[in-house]
Design a protein around this motif. Structure first.
Motif, PDB file in Angstrom:
ATOM      1  N   SER A 150       0.827  -1.213   0.000  1.00 10.00           N
ATOM      2  CA  SER A 150       0.000   0.000   0.000  1.00 10.00           C
ATOM      3  C   SER A 150       0.859   1.258   0.000  1.00 10.00           C
ATOM      4  O   SER A 150       0.384   2.343  -0.392  1.00 10.00           O
ATOM      5  N   CYS A 151       2.105   1.129   0.426  1.00 13.11           N
ATOM      6  CA  CYS A 151       3.030   2.262   0.436  1.00 13.11           C
ATOM      7  C   CYS A 151       3.801   2.393  -0.877  1.00 13.11           C
ATOM      8  O   CYS A 151       4.599   3.324  -1.024  1.00 13.11           O
ATOM      9  N   GLY A 152       3.587   1.469  -1.809  1.00  6.63           N
ATOM     10  CA  GLY A 152       4.218   1.582  -3.110  1.00  6.63           C
ATOM     11  C   GLY A 152       5.306   0.569  -3.401  1.00  6.63           C
ATOM     12  O   GLY A 152       5.915   0.603  -4.481  1.00  6.63           O
ATOM     13  N   PHE A 153       5.576  -0.351  -2.472  1.00  2.00           N
ATOM     14  CA  PHE A 153       6.571  -1.386  -2.718  1.00  2.00           C
ATOM     15  C   PHE A 153       5.951  -2.517  -3.546  1.00  2.00           C
ATOM     16  O   PHE A 153       4.767  -2.839  -3.389  1.00  2.00           O
ATOM     17  N   VAL A 154       6.770  -3.129  -4.389  1.00  2.31           N
ATOM     18  CA  VAL A 154       6.324  -4.214  -5.260  1.00  2.31           C
ATOM     19  C   VAL A 154       7.163  -5.455  -4.971  1.00  2.31           C
ATOM     20  O   VAL A 154       8.401  -5.384  -4.914  1.00  2.31           O
ATOM     21  N   ALA A 155       6.504  -6.585  -4.780  1.00  3.93           N
ATOM     22  CA  ALA A 155       7.222  -7.835  -4.519  1.00  3.93           C
ATOM     23  C   ALA A 155       7.929  -8.314  -5.781  1.00  3.93           C
ATOM     24  O   ALA A 155       7.376  -8.248  -6.872  1.00  3.93           O
ATOM     25  N   TYR A 156       9.170  -8.798  -5.606  1.00  8.26           N
ATOM     26  CA  TYR A 156       9.920  -9.244  -6.777  1.00  8.26           C
ATOM     27  C   TYR A 156      10.636 -10.579  -6.587  1.00  8.26           C
ATOM     28  O   TYR A 156      11.139 -11.159  -7.551  1.00  8.26           O
ATOM     29  N   LYS A 157      10.685 -11.128  -5.370  1.00  8.61           N
ATOM     30  CA  LYS A 157      11.401 -12.389  -5.167  1.00  8.61           C
ATOM     31  C   LYS A 157      10.943 -13.028  -3.865  1.00  8.61           C
ATOM     32  O   LYS A 157      10.534 -12.333  -2.932  1.00  8.61           O
ATOM     33  N   ARG A 158      11.013 -14.367  -3.821  1.00  8.49           N
ATOM     34  CA  ARG A 158      10.757 -15.110  -2.584  1.00  8.49           C
ATOM     35  C   ARG A 158      11.914 -16.052  -2.304  1.00  8.49           C
ATOM     36  O   ARG A 158      12.539 -16.580  -3.223  1.00  8.49           O
ATOM     37  N   SER A 159      12.173 -16.266  -1.025  1.00  9.60           N
ATOM     38  CA  SER A 159      13.182 -17.223  -0.584  1.00  9.60           C
ATOM     39  C   SER A 159      12.642 -17.978   0.623  1.00  9.60           C
ATOM     40  O   SER A 159      11.700 -17.524   1.280  1.00  9.60           O
ATOM     41  N   ILE A 160      13.240 -19.112   0.910  1.00 10.75           N
ATOM     42  CA  ILE A 160      12.933 -19.860   2.127  1.00 10.75           C
ATOM     43  C   ILE A 160      14.134 -19.742   3.060  1.00 10.75           C
ATOM     44  O   ILE A 160      15.268 -20.004   2.658  1.00 10.75           O
ATOM     45  N   GLU A 161      13.870 -19.316   4.280  1.00 13.40           N
ATOM     46  CA  GLU A 161      14.935 -19.182   5.276  1.00 13.40           C
ATOM     47  C   GLU A 161      14.694 -20.184   6.399  1.00 13.40           C
ATOM     48  O   GLU A 161      13.603 -20.251   6.959  1.00 13.40           O
ATOM     49  N   VAL A 162      15.719 -20.948   6.712  1.00 13.69           N
ATOM     50  CA  VAL A 162      15.681 -21.890   7.830  1.00 13.69           C
ATOM     51  C   VAL A 162      16.665 -21.403   8.884  1.00 13.69           C
ATOM     52  O   VAL A 162      17.795 -21.009   8.560  1.00 13.69           O
ATOM     53  N   MET A 163      16.235 -21.383  10.128  1.00 12.63           N
ATOM     54  CA  MET A 163      17.094 -20.853  11.195  1.00 12.63           C
ATOM     55  C   MET A 163      16.816 -21.581  12.500  1.00 12.63           C
ATOM     56  O   MET A 163      15.812 -22.300  12.631  1.00 12.63           O
ATOM     57  N   ASP A 164      17.718 -21.400  13.457  1.00 16.49           N
ATOM     58  CA  ASP A 164      17.470 -21.897  14.804  1.00 16.49           C
ATOM     59  C   ASP A 164      16.248 -21.197  15.376  1.00 16.49           C
ATOM     60  O   ASP A 164      16.102 -19.980  15.232  1.00 16.49           O
ATOM     61  N   ASP A 165      15.381 -21.952  16.015  1.00 18.64           N
ATOM     62  CA  ASP A 165      14.245 -21.354  16.697  1.00 18.64           C
ATOM     63  C   ASP A 165      14.791 -20.542  17.879  1.00 18.64           C
ATOM     64  O   ASP A 165      15.428 -21.103  18.781  1.00 18.64           O
ATOM     65  N   PRO A 166      14.588 -19.216  17.899  1.00 18.86           N
ATOM     66  CA  PRO A 166      15.165 -18.402  18.982  1.00 18.86           C
ATOM     67  C   PRO A 166      14.608 -18.741  20.355  1.00 18.86           C
ATOM     68  O   PRO A 166      15.213 -18.409  21.375  1.00 18.86           O
ATOM     69  N   ARG A 167      13.477 -19.436  20.405  1.00 13.66           N
ATOM     70  CA  ARG A 167      12.938 -19.873  21.684  1.00 13.66           C
ATOM     71  C   ARG A 167      13.684 -21.098  22.189  1.00 13.66           C
ATOM     72  O   ARG A 167      13.775 -21.327  23.399  1.00 13.66           O
ATOM     73  N   ALA A 168      14.214 -21.882  21.270  1.00 11.47           N
ATOM     74  CA  ALA A 168      14.999 -23.058  21.652  1.00 11.47           C
ATOM     75  C   ALA A 168      16.400 -22.671  22.103  1.00 11.47           C
ATOM     76  O   ALA A 168      17.000 -23.350  22.942  1.00 11.47           O
ATOM     77  N   THR A 169      16.927 -21.577  21.546  1.00 14.25           N
ATOM     78  CA  THR A 169      18.267 -21.128  21.927  1.00 14.25           C
ATOM     79  C   THR A 169      18.263 -20.242  23.156  1.00 14.25           C
ATOM     80  O   THR A 169      19.321 -19.905  23.683  1.00 14.25           O
ATOM     81  N   GLY A 170      17.075 -19.833  23.620  1.00  8.62           N
ATOM     82  CA  GLY A 170      16.977 -18.995  24.799  1.00  8.62           C
ATOM     83  C   GLY A 170      16.963 -17.507  24.522  1.00  8.62           C
ATOM     84  O   GLY A 170      16.898 -16.704  25.458  1.00  8.62           O
ATOM     85  N   LEU A 171      16.995 -17.114  23.255  1.00  5.79           N
ATOM     86  CA  LEU A 171      16.938 -15.688  22.936  1.00  5.79           C
ATOM     87  C   LEU A 171      15.569 -15.098  23.235  1.00  5.79           C
ATOM     88  O   LEU A 171      15.458 -13.928  23.588  1.00  5.79           O
TER      89      LEU A 171
END
Length: 204
Positions: A169-190
């Motif tokens: 709605s602010c004028g940005f247009v989507a141009y790419k998608r990626s899949i990110e896998v990471m440590d669950d920050p709740r499992a690491t205590g963050l």
């Protein structure tokens, strides 16, 4: 470092201490024809130079812990302050009645392609119109620089479901998608285990 083959036409199992999100990249390649929001007298935008790590993490948590924001929390204080003082990074916060109500970070490391590195509001400010006002300030600052050719950002399915619609709605247009896998920050205590209930916590 563990690895797994991703099935692009089906399911890929993850360990319980990992989470995966779909990341959407959006861009704005020219300045909007009109301001995104009207001026407001009840809020000021303040440049936050050399933020204290503890104060920054407090605000970062308030804004993002329900959406599993964790990247900056993983840094020790010295490392965080080094990141926040990096050349090209500008940190701002909207202030209402003396209280910091959000966070805006713009990374000009690539002057032609500045990145909206972080953008968010404290929960009590959501729905008040402050987000659009804050984005209007970001867009104005970025496009006031003659070298700007593109303003870009990314968001993900771990973030607020309203985020993509807001950015578009602010004028940005989507141009790419990626899949990110990471440590669950709740499992690491963050983060505490009850944060981010829209992404169920599976680790024991």
């Amino acid at each position: 470092m563990s690895s797994a083959s991703l099935d692009l036409n089906g399911y890929t199992d993850l360990p319980d201490d990992k989470i995966a999100v779909v990341v959407t990249f959006l861009e704005m390649t020219e300045a909007p024809d009109a301001p995104l929001a009207d001026d407001r007298q009840d809020v000021s935008l303040e440049r936050w130079r050399s933020p204290d790590a503890a104060e920054y993490k407090r605000l970062f948590r308030e804004i993002g812990e329900d959406w599993l924001w964790c990247g900056r929390l993983a840094l020790d204080d010295d490392g965080l302050e080094t990141v926040l003082s990096a050349p090209g990074l500008e940190v701002f916060t909207p202030v209402v009645n003396g209280r910091q109500m959000g966070l805006l970070e713009i990374d000009y490391a690539d002057p032609e392609n500045p990145e909206l590195a972080y953008f968010g509001l404290v929960p009590s400010a959501v729905g008040s119109g402050l987000g659009r006002w804050l984005m209007a300030q970001a867009v104005r600052m970025v496009w006031s620089r003659p070298q700007t050719k593109r303003f870009w950002l990314h968001t993900c399915t771990g973030d607020s479901p309203q985020a993509i619609g807001f950015y578009r709605s602010c004028g940005f247009v989507a141009y790419k998608r990626s899949i990110e896998v990471m440590d669950d920050p709740r499992a690491t205590g963050l983060l505490e285990k009850d944060k981010g209930p829209h992404v169920p916590f599976l680790a024991k």
